[in-house]
Design a protein around this motif. Structure first.
Motif, PDB file in Angstrom:
ATOM      1  N   THR A  16       0.842  -1.195   0.000  1.00  0.00           N
ATOM      2  CA  THR A  16       0.000   0.000   0.000  1.00  0.00           C
ATOM      3  C   THR A  16       0.875   1.242   0.000  1.00  0.00           C
ATOM      4  O   THR A  16       1.847   1.331   0.744  1.00  0.00           O
ATOM      5  N   THR A  17       0.534   2.190  -0.828  1.00  0.00           N
ATOM      6  CA  THR A  17       1.262   3.447  -0.862  1.00  0.00           C
ATOM      7  C   THR A  17       0.349   4.562  -0.411  1.00  0.00           C
ATOM      8  O   THR A  17      -0.783   4.665  -0.878  1.00  0.00           O
ATOM      9  N   VAL A  18       0.819   5.397   0.483  1.00  0.00           N
ATOM     10  CA  VAL A  18       0.035   6.513   0.986  1.00  0.00           C
ATOM     11  C   VAL A  18       0.793   7.797   0.698  1.00  0.00           C
ATOM     12  O   VAL A  18       1.953   7.950   1.082  1.00  0.00           O
ATOM     13  N   LEU A  19       0.167   8.704   0.001  1.00  0.00           N
ATOM     14  CA  LEU A  19       0.769  10.007  -0.283  1.00  0.00           C
ATOM     15  C   LEU A  19       0.312  10.989   0.774  1.00  0.00           C
ATOM     16  O   LEU A  19      -0.886  11.211   0.951  1.00  0.00           O
ATOM     17  N   LEU A  20       1.241  11.570   1.471  1.00  0.00           N
ATOM     18  CA  LEU A  20       0.901  12.563   2.475  1.00  0.00           C
ATOM     19  C   LEU A  20       0.740  13.923   1.827  1.00  0.00           C
ATOM     20  O   LEU A  20       1.585  14.366   1.059  1.00  0.00           O
ATOM     21  N   ASP A  21      -0.324  14.589   2.173  1.00  0.00           N
ATOM     22  CA  ASP A  21      -0.631  15.899   1.623  1.00  0.00           C
ATOM     23  C   ASP A  21       0.429  16.916   2.013  1.00  0.00           C
ATOM     24  O   ASP A  21       0.912  16.930   3.143  1.00  0.00           O
ATOM     25  N   GLU A  22       0.781  17.802   1.076  1.00  0.00           N
ATOM     26  CA  GLU A  22       1.739  18.862   1.381  1.00  0.00           C
ATOM     27  C   GLU A  22       1.264  19.764   2.514  1.00  0.00           C
ATOM     28  O   GLU A  22       2.059  20.459   3.142  1.00  0.00           O
ATOM     29  N   GLU A  23      -0.015  19.751   2.790  1.00  0.00           N
ATOM     30  CA  GLU A  23      -0.541  20.591   3.870  1.00  0.00           C
ATOM     31  C   GLU A  23      -0.007  20.148   5.237  1.00  0.00           C
ATOM     32  O   GLU A  23      -0.174  20.845   6.225  1.00  0.00           O
ATOM     33  N   THR A  24       0.634  18.968   5.294  1.00  0.00           N
ATOM     34  CA  THR A  24       1.180  18.515   6.568  1.00  0.00           C
ATOM     35  C   THR A  24       2.463  19.253   6.932  1.00  0.00           C
ATOM     36  O   THR A  24       3.000  19.052   8.019  1.00  0.00           O
TER      37      THR A  24
ATOM     38  N   VAL B  26      -3.563  11.804   2.226  1.00  0.00           N
ATOM     39  CA  VAL B  26      -4.083  11.694   3.587  1.00  0.00           C
ATOM     40  C   VAL B  26      -3.280  12.582   4.514  1.00  0.00           C
ATOM     41  O   VAL B  26      -2.131  12.904   4.238  1.00  0.00           O
ATOM     42  N   GLN B  27      -3.885  12.974   5.585  1.00  0.00           N
ATOM     43  CA  GLN B  27      -3.240  13.818   6.570  1.00  0.00           C
ATOM     44  C   GLN B  27      -2.532  12.953   7.624  1.00  0.00           C
ATOM     45  O   GLN B  27      -2.895  11.805   7.859  1.00  0.00           O
ATOM     46  N   VAL B  28      -1.526  13.516   8.243  1.00  0.00           N
ATOM     47  CA  VAL B  28      -0.859  12.824   9.343  1.00  0.00           C
ATOM     48  C   VAL B  28      -1.763  12.891  10.564  1.00  0.00           C
ATOM     49  O   VAL B  28      -2.241  13.964  10.938  1.00  0.00           O
ATOM     50  N   PRO B  29      -2.033  11.759  11.208  1.00  0.00           N
ATOM     51  CA  PRO B  29      -2.891  11.767  12.388  1.00  0.00           C
ATOM     52  C   PRO B  29      -2.342  12.666  13.496  1.00  0.00           C
ATOM     53  O   PRO B  29      -1.130  12.827  13.645  1.00  0.00           O
ATOM     54  N   ALA B  30      -3.239  13.231  14.259  1.00  0.00           N
ATOM     55  CA  ALA B  30      -2.855  14.151  15.329  1.00  0.00           C
ATOM     56  C   ALA B  30      -1.913  13.503  16.332  1.00  0.00           C
ATOM     57  O   ALA B  30      -1.023  14.160  16.875  1.00  0.00           O
ATOM     58  N   VAL B  31      -2.096  12.201  16.576  1.00  0.00           N
ATOM     59  CA  VAL B  31      -1.256  11.527  17.558  1.00  0.00           C
ATOM     60  C   VAL B  31       0.203  11.501  17.100  1.00  0.00           C
ATOM     61  O   VAL B  31       1.126  11.590  17.926  1.00  0.00           O
ATOM     62  N   LEU B  32       0.424  11.394  15.794  1.00  0.00           N
ATOM     63  CA  LEU B  32       1.791  11.448  15.287  1.00  0.00           C
ATOM     64  C   LEU B  32       2.334  12.868  15.285  1.00  0.00           C
ATOM     65  O   LEU B  32       3.503  13.099  15.595  1.00  0.00           O
ATOM     66  N   ARG B  33       1.483  13.806  14.949  1.00  0.00           N
ATOM     67  CA  ARG B  33       1.902  15.208  15.003  1.00  0.00           C
ATOM     68  C   ARG B  33       2.375  15.574  16.408  1.00  0.00           C
ATOM     69  O   ARG B  33       3.340  16.341  16.581  1.00  0.00           O
ATOM     70  N   ALA B  34       1.698  15.040  17.398  1.00  0.00           N
ATOM     71  CA  ALA B  34       2.038  15.367  18.779  1.00  0.00           C
ATOM     72  C   ALA B  34       3.406  14.833  19.161  1.00  0.00           C
ATOM     73  O   ALA B  34       4.024  15.336  20.108  1.00  0.00           O
ATOM     74  N   GLY B  35       3.912  13.846  18.395  1.00  0.00           N
ATOM     75  CA  GLY B  35       5.215  13.300  18.704  1.00  0.00           C
ATOM     76  C   GLY B  35       6.369  14.109  18.143  1.00  0.00           C
ATOM     77  O   GLY B  35       7.538  13.796  18.380  1.00  0.00           O
TER      78      GLY B  35
END
Length: 235
Positions: free
Chosen positions: A2-10, A224-233
């Motif tokens: 599976t490939t997930v592209l993270l949005d540049e908005e992250t 997809v966006q990075v989940p908040a729990v990862l952002r918090a890290g």
């Protein structure tokens, strides 16, 4: 796979950028085995851990700040690299407990992929270093005597992180900041080897290169966006 592209908005600034890849490598993102982020960053001077041990590191950090670049320490790579809004950065995380520990195969494979996509854009891209280049590497990509692409990787028990910077435009600014920093660090360096795609192909743009990268990687799904729990890290 599976490939997930993270949005540049992250994007959250240089410190966030260098922290996100290792965090995704360690924790993953759902069931994705491969996680890709393709973005154009704020002006960043990415020092290696080896650079931080040089007597001139503090002076180099001050020099890049004075030129509008934020100094950060990246977990992968051999020596300082600089990039900005005129660059396209590809961070590829592959999560696998038994990932190949051999870095050479990945350097070869991705150099061929990136050189091929640039050739399709009309760039006379060649794999190999230019004498005196910044962050020298056997699998750098050059054109018309200047370095236009550099890569670095990190391998852990969770898999690997392979980061690539394609320099699209803004040669003067990149050359200025690298010259100032490498002078302080005391590395052998030839400023004339710093270049961008715009030096060899007229009209090339960051959006065009970004689209070419996504096509080369087969990225057709939604971001997809990075989940908040990862952002918090990150911090």
């Amino acid at each position: 796979m599976t490939t997930v592209l993270l949005d540049e908005e992250t994007a959250g600034g240089p410190a966030h950028d260098v922290a996100l890849g290792p965090l995704l490598l360690r924790h993953g993102l759902g069931r994705a085995r491969d996680i890709l982020r393709v973005y154009s960053p704020e002006p960043t001077a990415a020092f290696s851990r080896r650079d931080t041990l040089r007597p001139g590191h503090a002076g180099a950090a001050d020099a890049v700040r004075g030129l509008g670049f934020t100094p950060v320490v990246r977990p992968q790579g051999g020596s300082l690299a600089a990039y900005h809004q005129g660059s396209v950065v590809i961070d590829h995380v592959h999560r696998a407990e038994r990932a190949s520990p051999d870095p050479v195969e990945r350097f070869q494979r991705f150099a061929e992929l990136h050189a091929a996509l640039l050739v399709r854009l009309g760039v006379p891209a060649r794999i190999g270093p230019v004498a005196g280049e910044y962050c020298p590497g056997e699998y750098s990509i050059n054109a018309a005597g200047v370095k236009i692409v550099g890569s670095a990787q990190r391998v852990t028990r969770d898999g690997w992180l392979f980061s690539t910077v394609i320099q699209v435009c803004g040669t003067r600014r990149l050359r200025e900041v690298l010259t100032a920093a490498y002078r302080e660090l005391g590395y052998d360096f030839e400023p004339a080897t710093v270049g961008t795609l715009a030096d060899v192909v007229s009209g090339v743009t960051v959006p065009a290169v970004t689209a070419a990268v996504r096509a080369a990687y087969g990225l057709t799904g939604p971001a997809v966006q990075v989940p908040a729990v990862l952002r918090a890290g990150i911090g």
